[in-house]
Design an enzyme around this catalytic site. Structure first.
Site, mmCIF file in Angstrom:
data_model
loop_
_atom_site.group_PDB
_atom_site.id
_atom_site.type_symbol
_atom_site.label_atom_id
_atom_site.label_comp_id
_atom_site.label_asym_id
_atom_site.label_seq_id
_atom_site.Cartn_x
_atom_site.Cartn_y
_atom_site.Cartn_z
ATOM 1 N N HIS A 115 -7.157 34.951 7.041
ATOM 2 C CA HIS A 115 -6.106 35.956 7.221
ATOM 3 C C HIS A 115 -6.117 37.008 6.119
ATOM 4 O O HIS A 115 -5.654 38.126 6.330
ATOM 5 C CB HIS A 115 -4.737 35.271 7.277
ATOM 6 C CG HIS A 115 -4.301 34.685 5.961
ATOM 7 N ND1 HIS A 115 -4.676 33.432 5.538
ATOM 8 C CD2 HIS A 115 -3.527 35.196 4.965
ATOM 9 C CE1 HIS A 115 -4.157 33.188 4.336
ATOM 10 N NE2 HIS A 115 -3.450 34.233 3.972
ATOM 11 N N HIS A 179 2.918 37.148 -6.206
ATOM 12 C CA HIS A 179 3.231 35.986 -5.367
ATOM 13 C C HIS A 179 2.491 34.758 -5.870
ATOM 14 O O HIS A 179 1.469 34.860 -6.544
ATOM 15 C CB HIS A 179 2.924 36.235 -3.890
ATOM 16 C CG HIS A 179 1.474 36.325 -3.526
ATOM 17 N ND1 HIS A 179 0.586 37.178 -4.130
ATOM 18 C CD2 HIS A 179 0.751 35.665 -2.580
ATOM 19 C CE1 HIS A 179 -0.612 37.065 -3.581
ATOM 20 N NE2 HIS A 179 -0.542 36.130 -2.646
#
EC number: 1.13.11.16
Length: 313
Positions: A115, A179
Site C-alpha cells: 500500500h 506517525h
C-alpha cells in the site's frame, strides 16, 4: 521535458478506522483536486518514490533503495492487487544512469510492492496500470537507514535523468508525515517476529488478516494514554513542510535519524520519499514553486496527513 510533483501521505487504515465524516470529506476533496491535476497533466511517465512495510523487502537482503523493472502489488489493506505498468527498458536505463553517477542503487526484476506504493497510484490515477511507472522503493522502516543526504542525492540524480527525457513526467512521493504504527523492530524481537522480519514474504491470508487487525487496534487507541506508540507531531510536520516550501533541501543533510524517531515516530522516516521527490524536481528544472495543499493530524489513520504539489518556476 515537463515535470510536476505530488507528495502525499498514505494510510492503510483508510476505510478501516476512519475519522469523523467531515475529515473524510476534506481529504476526499483534496484528493479529487489532485486527481484532476494529474488528469489534466496526462503524464507519459510516473516516477514514484515509496516505502515498503515488510511486504516486498526483508532483512535477508535489505537495500537502502531499489528500482524495479517489474512490480506487483500484494493487495494489502484494501488496495488493488496485480502488476504495475512498469516501463522496463526505461527503468533499466535509469538504474544505469544512477549507478554511473555514484549512487549505489539496487535493482529488482520482480518486486512486490504494498500500500505504501499502490494507494497513492490508485488515489491519483484510479488504477495501477493507467500510466507507465518506475517505482523506486526507499527503506524507511527497517533500521539502519541511509543518511538523509544520500536520499537527497538519489533524488538529484533521478531528476538529472528526467531532464534528459522528452516526456511529461509526474514525480510522486508517498508516506509520512509523523506517525508510528505498530511495526516491530528486529532488535530484541521474539524469534517468530524476527523470522518474519528476515524472510516473511507471501504470508498466508490468515497471517495478513491478523497483521491488519493489529494495525486497526492500534489506530483505535492511537494518540490516547492507552497507546505506547509515539504520538503525531504536528509541529514537526509543519516545519518539514515549510522546509520544502522554502526549497531548503540541503537542510535535510543535518537530519538526525534518532531525533526524528523520538520526536515524530519511527515511521516518520517515510518522508524520505518526499525528500527524494523534491530533490528530483529541483535537479530537473532548477527552482520550483511548491504548495501546501492540505495538512491535518489524523489519529484514526495513524498519520500526520499531508498533501503537497510543486512545479518548476
Amino acid at each position: 521535458m515537463t515535470i510536476k510533483l505530488k507528495c502525499l501521505s498514505h494510510t492503510p487504515l483508510r476505510g478501516l478506522n476512519d475519522p469523523a465524516p467531515e475529515v473524510i470529506a476534506e481529504v476526499d476533496a483534496v484528493l479529487a483536486r489532485a486527481r484532476a491535476d494529474v488528469e489534466a497533466f496526462d503524464p507519459e511517465l510516473i516516477v514514484i518514490f515509496a516505502p515498503d512495510h515488510y511486504n516486498g523487502l526483508f532483512y535477508d537482503l535489505m537495500p537502502p533503495f531499489v528500482i524495479a523493472t517489474a512490480a506487483k502489488s500484494v493487495g494489502d489493506y484494501m488496495t488493488l492487487p496485480g502488476p504495475l505498468s512498469v516501463e522496463r527498458d526505461l527503468a533499466l536505463e535509469l538504474a544505469r544512469f544512477i549507478l554511473d553517477h555514484d549512487v549505489d542503487i539496487s535493482l529488482s526484476h520482480r518486486l512486490q510492492v504494498d500500500h505504501g506504493c499502490t494507494q497513492t497510484l490508485e488515489e491519483l490515477t484510479g488504477s495501477l496500470t493507467r500510466y507507465p511507472v518506475i517505482p523506486i522503493i526507499i527503506n524507511s522502516v527497517a533500521p539502519p537507514f541511509a543518511p538523509y543526504r544520500r536520499i537527497r542525492r538519489l533524488g538529484e540524480v533521478v531528476g538529472q535523468f528526467i531532464a534528459t527525457l522528452d516526456k511529461r513526467v509526474l514525480v510522486l512521493g508517498t508516506g509520512g508525515l509523523s506517525h508510528e504504527p505498530p511495526v516491530p523492530l528486529l532488535e530484541g524481537a521474539p524469534e517468530a517476529i524476527g523470522e518474519f522480519l528476515i524472510c516473511g514474504r507471501n504470508p498466508t491470508p490468515e497471517a495478513r488478516a491478523a497483521r491488519q487487525e493489529r494495525t486497526i487496534a492500534a489506530g483505535k487507541i492511537y494518540g490516547t494514554e492507552l497507546s505506547a506508540q509515539t504520538p503525531l507531531n504536528a509541529e514537526w510536520d509543519q516545519a518539514f513542510i515549510d522546509l520544502l516550501l522554502d526549497a531548503r533541501l540541503d537542510a535535510v543533510d543535518d537530519f538526525s535519524i534518532e531525533e526524528i524517531s523520538k520526536e515524530a515516530g519511527r515511521s516518520t522516516h517515510e518522508v524520505r520519499t518526499w525528500v527524494a521527490a523534491f530533490a528530483a524536481l529541483a535537479a530537473a528544472r532548477g527552482g520550483y514553486s511548491a504548495h501546501r495543499d492540505y495538512y491535518r493530524p489524523i489519529n484514526e489513520w495513524i498519520a500526520g496527513y499531508g498533501v503537497m504539489s510543486a512545479e518548476p518556476r
